[in-house]
Structures are given as C-alpha cells and as structure tokens.
Scaffold this active site. Structure first.
Site, PDB file in Angstrom:
ATOM      1  CE  LYS A 186      13.228 -15.369 -88.696  1.00 62.22           C
ATOM      2  NZ  LYS A 186      14.190 -14.896 -87.864  1.00 62.22           N
TER       3      LYS A 186
HETATM    4  C1  LIG Z   1      14.224 -13.628 -86.981  1.00 65.87           C
HETATM    5  C2  LIG Z   1      13.325 -13.029 -86.154  1.00 65.87           C
HETATM    6  C3  LIG Z   1      13.513 -11.680 -85.947  1.00 65.87           C
HETATM    7  C4  LIG Z   1      14.296 -10.786 -86.344  1.00 65.87           C
HETATM    8  O1  LIG Z   1      14.883 -10.877 -87.704  1.00 65.87           O
HETATM    9  P1  LIG Z   1      16.546 -10.765 -88.197  1.00 65.87           P
HETATM   10  O2  LIG Z   1      16.523 -10.412 -89.639  1.00 65.87           O
HETATM   11  O3  LIG Z   1      17.187 -11.877 -87.908  1.00 65.87           O
HETATM   12  O4  LIG Z   1      16.994  -9.663 -87.471  1.00 65.87           O
HETATM   13  C5  LIG Z   1      12.354 -11.025 -85.272  1.00 65.87           C
HETATM   14  N1  LIG Z   1      11.470 -11.511 -84.735  1.00 65.87           N
HETATM   15  C6  LIG Z   1      11.282 -13.001 -84.903  1.00 65.87           C
HETATM   16  C7  LIG Z   1      10.152 -13.847 -84.229  1.00 65.87           C
HETATM   17  C8  LIG Z   1      12.386 -13.826 -85.679  1.00 65.87           C
HETATM   18  O5  LIG Z   1      12.258 -15.078 -85.532  1.00 65.87           O
END
Ligand SMILES: *Cc1c(COP(=O)(O)O)cnc(C)c1O
Length: 398
Positions: A186
C-alpha cells in the site's frame, strides 16, 4: 505506488528505537519503554495529516474494516452494500461480523454506482461501504445523500487510497468511519497494519477497546482495566508502527512523486485516440498511484494483455477482469460458499443467490479496463520509456 519502494534510513531509525528498549508492545511497560510510543505517535500523525479527530491502529486493513463494522453495530443478518470490484478483504470483513455482503455494480469510476446502490436497498440494509479503488475517490456526495435519506451508515474502505481526497477532504475521513491498510504493497506500509479513522468520539472509544480484547484503557494497570464490552485482539506491534511512523511522515513526498510520474504516463496515453480514462468524481483528489483506462472492447483488452505478456511488459499493468482477488467473476469460493466455518442462514441465502445475479454492467466496465501502476522510483526518463512501450503495444492491437 507502494511506500516500500523507498524504505530507508528513517524507517530503520524508528525501528531501532524500539529494538533498543525491546518493548515491542504498544500498551503498558511505561518505565521500560523510555518514552517511546510508536503506535500512539503514528495515530497522532494520521490525525494531524488527514485532519481527522481520531485514529485507531490495528493489525491489518482487514482488521480495520472488521473493527469498524463491529463497533458501528453491524452484525448478524445486516446487509452491507459493497462493490463487485474491490479486494476480497472487503467481503471477508463483512462475513466475519455475521453480516451479509450485498454486491452491486461499479460504473466508469471503478467504484460503486450510486443508482445500483439505491436499487439494492432493502429493510435489512444497514451500511454502504464504498471502496475508493486504485487511489481515487468514489462519488461520496451521491452515496452520502443515499445514506442520509435511508438512515444508513457510511463506512469507507480507503485501504488503497491513503492521501486521495474528495472535495478537499481526505477519503476515509468523510463517512461514519474509514479504513486504511498499511500492508506491504500500500501507499504507506507498516509491513502489516491498518487503521480506522472517525470524527466521532464514541466510535473511537469503541474502536480502541474492541481492537484490544475490550480493554477500556482507563487505568495505568492493564490487568485492572475493565471490559464493558467484548472485543478481540487486532493490536498492531510497536515494530510495525515504527515503520509506519517513518513512512507516514513521508506521505506527501510519496504523493508528489506519484503525481509527477502519473502526469508523464497519462499525457502519453492521452495521445491514443482509441482509449478512454476512468472517470474520477473529483479529479484533483486522485492520489495518482495508478492510471486506469479503458479499451473499446473486451477483445481488444484481451489482445493487448496477450501482447504485453509476450513482450514481457505486463508487470505493473493489471487486467482485473481475469484477476482472482479483485473482481467478482473469479470469486468462486464466495459464490460456492466454500468456507471453513459455518455461515448464518441470512449469509447462506444471500451467497447462494449470488451466482445467478446479473453483473453484466460491471462486466462491461471491467472487461475493458487496465490499471497501470505508477512507481515512486522511476526517473522522468523511465516513466516516459514505460509509457512509450505501453503506447506502442496498445497501438499494435488496432
Ligand atoms: C489491501 C486492501 C484491504 C485489506 O488490507 P490488508 O491490510 O491487506 O488486510 C481491504 N480493502 C482493499 C480495497 C484493499 O486493497
């Protein structure tokens, strides 16, 4: 796009400060930690940068969504409206609190189509959960109006869009609560981590307790804390928070690098008359971590993907229609109710009907869509070179 690309000295320094004391837990051990509170500092950093009253760190974006849904009172049999295009975590969180994910079509914004949301409302609907996909905002004015009219909660899944804005406000801070992910890919990473933000003090108190076994965190002695409500353990560790603290301080640096490279790529792609771009409800709010665009037909999109594979330049370009994790078409485990644990009757009923639902409106969008990721490390020349190669490949399929 991801902050890990620029992991460096600042991140190492924050982590080392935690390693020096050895206090890897975010709560307690007040004397031994020598004033180092990385999780608390990161929460303050999030609040001040995003102009939001409260932030609660948790162990992942999925945990952030789960915690937010739970403390907003969403549970057994409640329906949560969410888009067909997102990451599987969005429905995982809904299912985990006993609620029912109601999947509805996306439009050319690649986010919830407000008209499809309106059509999906039933007496069991409790919450609308827009997902600000691929770094850009959903149509929040329209969705907010629907929520107000029908007394529904608005929970923003902003996991992919830290730093994106809608009409001057950061996405995630506009609804009743918003969730961010700090997983490894992210915009800002903790390694693993997430956060829920809210402007409501009562919601925050519940977030703080729920993510730590229900601890009310009112005393100085953890063992003597009260537990007015049940909770779970979705805590983040100090080590993860330390990485995130250094990264969050660099958010604006990351965003400006993204903007610079995004402009270069978009300008080159704009010279191809056969493609069109994703509609963004507030263009100036794009976090610019990627560019999403459409080919005129599914056939052309497939031909291009084949071409990109053959030329070894597919990396960084995503054809979501064939993707196992982001689009409903390949969510066979969801449609087949392949779960380890038992679902409740409302969940079973809704998921059994999912396979026969018509998502052709989403298919028409997603079967033509490609997302091109923008790297933080590209030089101007590299950004140009990537975009030129992509342009040549696109032109070759026409
Ligand atoms: C990455 C993501 C999540 C979940 O995040 P994690 O930290 O990987 O559990 C939820 N929603 C979206 C749209 C994402 O891209």
């Amino acid at each position: 796009m991801p902050g890990f690309e620029l992991f460096g000295e600042q991140e190492r320094k924050e982590v080392n400060e935690v390693l020096e004391t050895g206090i890897l837990m975010r709560y307690g051990f007040d004397g031994a930690r020598k004033g180092r509170w990385k999780a608390k500092e990161l929460e303050q950093e999030i609040c001040s940068q995003l102009s939001v009253n409260h932030a609660q760190l948790v162990s992942s974006g999925t945990a952030a969504l789960t915690t937010a849904l739970a403390v907003l009172g969403i549970g057994a049999g409640d329906e949560v409206i969410m888009p067909t295009f997102t990451f599987v975590a969005s429905f995982e969180a809904v299912l985990s609190v006993g609620a029912v994910p109601v999947l509805v079509d996306v439009d050319e914004t690649l986010t919830l189509n407000p008209e499809a949301v309106r059509a999906a409302i039933t007496p069991a609907t409790k919450c609308v959960m827009p997902v600000h996909m691929c770094g850009a905002p959903a149509d929040l004015d329209a969705l907010k109006a629907i929520c107000e009219q029908h007394s529904l909660l608005l929970l923003e899944d902003a996991c992919q869009s830290l730093g994106a804005k809608y009409k001057g406000k950061y996405v995630g801070t506009i609804g009743d609560a918003g969730a961010y992910s700090f997983d490894f890919v992210k915009t800002v990473t903790c390694g693993e981590g997430g956060a829920v933000v809210t402007n409501d003090a009562q919601t925050y108190t519940a977030l703080d307790a729920y993510s730590d076994h229900g601890h009310d965190h009112k005393g100085v002695d953890r063992g003597a804390d009260l537990h007015p409500f049940l909770g779970y353990n979705f805590r983040i560790s100090e080590l993860h928070a330390a990485v995130g603290l250094a990264q969050m301080r660099r958010l604006n640096e990351f965003l400006s690098l993204q903007k610079k490279n995004h402009a270069i790529v978009k300008e080159i792609l704009s010279t191809i008359p056969q493609i069109s771009f994703r509609k963004i409800p507030d263009e100036s709010g794009d976090s610019c971590g990627s560019v999403s665009w459409f080919l005129p037909s599914e056939e052309k999109a497939k031909a291009l993907v084949t071409k990109l594979k053959a030329e070894n330049i597919l990396a960084g370009n995503f054809y979501w229609y064939d993707n196992n994790w982001h689009y409903i078409r390949n969510w066979h485990h969801l449609k087949n109710l392949s779960t380890y644990n038992k679902l409740n009757p409302e969940q079973i009923d809704a998921l059994e009907r999912l396979s026969s639902r018509d998502f052709s409106a989403s298919d028409t969008i997603m079967s033509r869509c490609i997302t091109t990721n923008i790297s933080l490390t590209w030089t101007e020349e590299q950004a140009k070179e990537k975009a030129d190669k992509l342009k040549a490949a696109i032109e070759s399929v026409f």
